[in-house]
Design an enzyme around this catalytic site. Sequence first.
Site, PDB file in Angstrom:
ATOM      1  CE  LYS A 121       0.398   0.567  -4.410  1.00  0.00           C
ATOM      2  NZ  LYS A 121       1.515   1.532  -4.271  1.00  0.00           N
ATOM      3  CE1 TYR A 143      -1.602   7.465  -3.455  1.00  0.00           C
ATOM      4  CE2 TYR A 143      -3.318   7.173  -5.105  1.00  0.00           C
ATOM      5  CZ  TYR A 143      -1.998   7.399  -4.783  1.00  0.00           C
ATOM      6  OH  TYR A 143      -1.067   7.559  -5.778  1.00  0.00           O
TER       7      TYR A 143
END
EC number: 1.4.-.-
Length: 473
Positions: A273, A145
């Site tokens: 998420k 990420y």
Amino acid sequence: MRMLSRNATFNSHGQDSSYFLGWQEYEKNPYHEVHNTNGIIQMGLAENQLCFDLLESWLAKNPEAAAFKKNGESIFAELALFQDYHGLPAFKKAMVDFMAEIRGNKVTFDPNHLVLTAGATSANETFIFCLADPGEAVLIPTPYYPGFDRDLKWRTGVEIVPIHCTSSNGFQITETALEEAYQEAEKRNLRVKGVLVTNPSNPLGTTMTRNELYLLLSFVEDKGIHLISDEIYSGTAFSSPSFISVMEVLKDRNCDENSEVWQRVHVVYSLSKDLGLPGFRVGAIYSNDDMVVAAATKMSSFGLVSSQTQHLLSAMLSDKKLTKNYIAENHKRLKQRQKKLVSGLQKSGISCLNGNAGLFCWVDMRHLLRSNTFEAEMELWKKIVYEVHLNISPGSSCHCTEPGWFRVCFANLPERTLDLAMQRLKAFVGEYYNVPEVNGGSQSSHLSHSRRQSLTKWVSRLSFDDRGPIPGR
């Protein structure tokens, strides 16, 4: 002359990364199906917007939770006052129960070992502050990420040393890659304090195998370092193989709860998420080490979760009928949407890494590069952003060692917008390249020698009006 601190001016925030630059371009020209049909479609945002209707339906049936009432009486004043930094006990209990439910109740979590933070960004940074000093290092497998360059390095002064993984084995972690990263840190006179992994992986959209997790545990045990498992996508594993938490593997190994390896394995979690609530800013640190929990609790005072948020989510997560239905439906919708993206890419002759989790696909566009270089990758990325008007994330921003891979998100936009994005991409590939459709597996292609005309005209043509009436209008 205006004087600022080194932290304020040091260029380690990562804002110059193509990952963030793509966002900036999107914000200048965002797509709207009515007001800006030629705008940039955001496919660089890992948000889960597929199950809001389930949460909104629950809120409509449980108005007391959102109105800050309990048994018909207002608790607004109670929630408005200072709360214990440890968090509301009811919420922490609901949180650990939800974490266990997502993991199939194969492991349980003790709320006394949970520290609440304002999102996973805060949780990861807090872990680094607790475990490493400035000038020390953590190892992270690539691709990773892009925000980690900001989250883990900027304020902590800690270095990231990449564990280079490749497409030859689906970007899985190997013992050789771990040892090479450790040796690289030693060459740079960096003391390694731990390994940080994201499982399921962002950007790969895959879950780690049990063998990889065993390998990681053996490695950190041998080196006497920590293992942080960022499991914020644990509830997004929609296909087999199923998600395996590092805590499950610890349990499988029958590790002594007083052993060093037991104390050195930690988990990051978030509701951003799995529940699609990034705006609520709810993250969590979980550790078996009492000293880490104590230190993280002190640091959490800089990023607390509001008591109002805790109260609402405590009621929501305590409803087992809701959580059971949500987890199952979320998996179903993510699987359908990922399948739709993969199918759309295949029609353009583009394949993906075989994924089973996450909110994105790891897309292979190596065959579209002018040359096997990162310069060619950036050239292709700029065309996709500025001409095709799609914001996707190039692999180089994720520190991928191979040019031509891209992260493409699928859960943050309506299905109709995804269809339009795939039409734009197919038209672009047809205009610039000679690429057959993919029926599974990678494809090779050759650059088209035809005249490369501006794509503005066909981008303009691909509006919703050209594809029929909008349902419900």
